[in-house]
Design an enzyme around this catalytic site. Structure first.
Site, PDB file in Angstrom:
ATOM      1  N   THR A   1       4.510  -4.553  -4.995  1.00 11.77           N
ATOM      2  CA  THR A   1       4.492  -3.860  -6.290  1.00 11.77           C
ATOM      3  C   THR A   1       5.433  -4.551  -7.261  1.00 11.77           C
ATOM      4  O   THR A   1       6.394  -5.205  -6.847  1.00 11.77           O
ATOM      5  CB  THR A   1       4.904  -2.378  -6.138  1.00 11.77           C
ATOM      6  OG1 THR A   1       4.833  -1.738  -7.415  1.00 11.77           O
ATOM      7  CG2 THR A   1       6.318  -2.215  -5.591  1.00 11.77           C
TER       8      THR A   1
ATOM      9  N   ARG B   1       0.298  -4.565   4.336  1.00 14.22           N
ATOM     10  CA  ARG B   1       0.771  -4.726   2.962  1.00 14.22           C
ATOM     11  C   ARG B   1       0.329  -3.452   2.253  1.00 14.22           C
ATOM     12  O   ARG B   1      -0.828  -3.043   2.361  1.00 14.22           O
ATOM     13  CB  ARG B   1       0.143  -5.927   2.273  1.00 14.22           C
ATOM     14  CG  ARG B   1       0.504  -6.005   0.777  1.00 14.22           C
ATOM     15  CD  ARG B   1      -0.376  -6.986  -0.006  1.00 14.22           C
ATOM     16  NE  ARG B   1      -0.240  -8.343   0.457  1.00 14.22           N
ATOM     17  CZ  ARG B   1      -1.227  -9.246   0.391  1.00 14.22           C
ATOM     18  NH1 ARG B   1      -2.418  -8.917  -0.099  1.00 14.22           N
ATOM     19  NH2 ARG B   1      -1.026 -10.469   0.823  1.00 14.22           N
TER      20      ARG B   1
ATOM     21  N   ASP C   1      -6.728  -9.275   2.770  1.00 17.97           N
ATOM     22  CA  ASP C   1      -6.649  -8.516   1.520  1.00 17.97           C
ATOM     23  C   ASP C   1      -7.643  -7.355   1.580  1.00 17.97           C
ATOM     24  O   ASP C   1      -8.635  -7.416   2.313  1.00 17.97           O
ATOM     25  CB  ASP C   1      -7.030  -9.407   0.329  1.00 17.97           C
ATOM     26  CG  ASP C   1      -5.901 -10.353  -0.076  1.00 17.97           C
ATOM     27  OD1 ASP C   1      -4.790 -10.246   0.446  1.00 17.97           O
ATOM     28  OD2 ASP C   1      -6.161 -11.205  -0.950  1.00 17.97           O
TER      29      ASP C   1
END
Ligand code: FDA
Length: 301
Positions: A218, A176, A126
């Protein structure tokens, strides 16, 4: 955020914990790994893949980093043992980045070794706030040569298009792409909504044109539609990208994307640190302000 929502965001820390828990339970799989496994199974049965995240940001010492590392190892074991359609997402600060970078790197390597040994499970790094951007990308560049892993990039950062080019020039890439969730200064981040959308699609186009694998993360219908057009334009095979959404957000959109035949992965956070995560999600979404007010009067029922 308008003034009303700003006020709500400001008073959120004063809302009693049980109410925050009730309102935010849709965003979090639970406090335990067993609960997370149950949620993953349900999502798998609905045709969604998953990525599991152990909530554990804002640690104070390296003992906590070690505990978080151990917990991620258990998640990997469960994914293999329970034959889940899932992978792992990790936050490097929860593993010690910023406290002891060398030890953090050792923790990440332990996780990646374990993932490799348990069916070569994919691990996503992340992306956090700007003090960690370079170090997160550097660790990804270092580890991707040996392990099945990928990194997150944020469309709101001015630097992201340069990062994409640099990372792709260095080898096969797995991204990502999200808008970005942290409050950053204008010198680092685009501040207007439309500007972020425009940069999102520009970043996605760079990734797709360069042959990278992309997780399109999203809940913004405008971006979902724009992304569908871009993957068609670049003639991308279904296996070379996926949509991604957070647990509990826009379930109907998630189901319609799956019905259309796209691959979709749900981010499934769980763990004892559910409170910090909930407060951030609630502050992020102004429309949740109404739910909070209602819950304050109804006790969350
Ligand atoms: P936007 O915020 O405009 O939302 C579009 C619509 O979705 C809203 O109008 C609303 O209807 C709905 N919505 C959005 N958020 C909601 C919520 N919390 N509750 C209810 N409805 C909501 N960020 C980061 O900085 N680093 C990271 O590593 C990640 N990782 C990540 C993984 C995945 C799978 C996702 C989907 C997102 C992230 N993010 C992230 C968060 C991301 O940066 C961003 O903050 C959120 O996805 C919100 O942006 P949207 O693109 O969804 O648009």
């Amino acid at each position: 955020m308008n003034v009303f929502n700003q006020i709500i965001a400001g008073v959120l820390p004063l809302v009693p914990k049980p109410i925050v828990k009730k309102v935010s339970s849709r965003y979090i799989a639970g406090a335990t790994l067993d609960e997370a496994v149950r949620v993953v199974r349900r999502l798998n049965s609905e045709g969604a893949m998953t990525t599991v995240d152990v909530l554990g940001e804002y640690i104070k010492n390296m003992d906590e980093a070690r505990e978080n590392t151990d917990y991620s190892l258990k998640v990997l074991e469960s994914i293999e043992k329970e034959r889940l359609e899932g992978n792992l997402s990790i936050k490097l600060t929860s593993l010690g980045l910023g406290l002891d970078d060398a030890m953090c790197e050792a923790n990440v390597r332990r996780i990646l070794d374990h993932a490799k040994a348990h069916g070569n499970i994919f691990v996503r790094f992340d992306m956090e706030n700007v003090p960690y951007t370079d170090r997160t990308i550097d660790l990804y560049l270092k580890f991707r040569k040996e392990y099945n892993c990928g990194v997150v990039l944020q469309a709101y950062l001015h630097r992201t298009q340069d990062d994409i080019r640099r990372i792709m020039a260095d080898g096969p890439s797995n991204f990502r792409l999200c808008k970005g969730i942290y409050v950053e200064e204008p010198e680092h981040a685009i501040k207007d909504y439309e500007g972020i959308r425009t940069n999102y699609l520009a970043c996605l186009e760079l990734m797709l044109a360069g042959g990278a694998y992309v997780g399109i993360a999203t809940h913004d219908s405008y971006l979902v539609d724009g992304s569908k057009k871009l993957v068609a334009k670049h003639k991308r095979e279904k296996q070379t990208y996926e949509f991604q959404m957070l647990l509990g957000v826009r379930d109907e959109l998630r189901k319609s994307i799956i019905r259309e035949g796209y691959r979709l992965r749900v981010y499934v956070p769980f763990g004892a640190d559910w409170y910090g995560y909930s407060i951030r999600r609630l502050k992020e979404n102004p429309s949740m302000a109404g739910h909070i007010i209602k819950a304050m009067f109804t006790g969350g029922r």
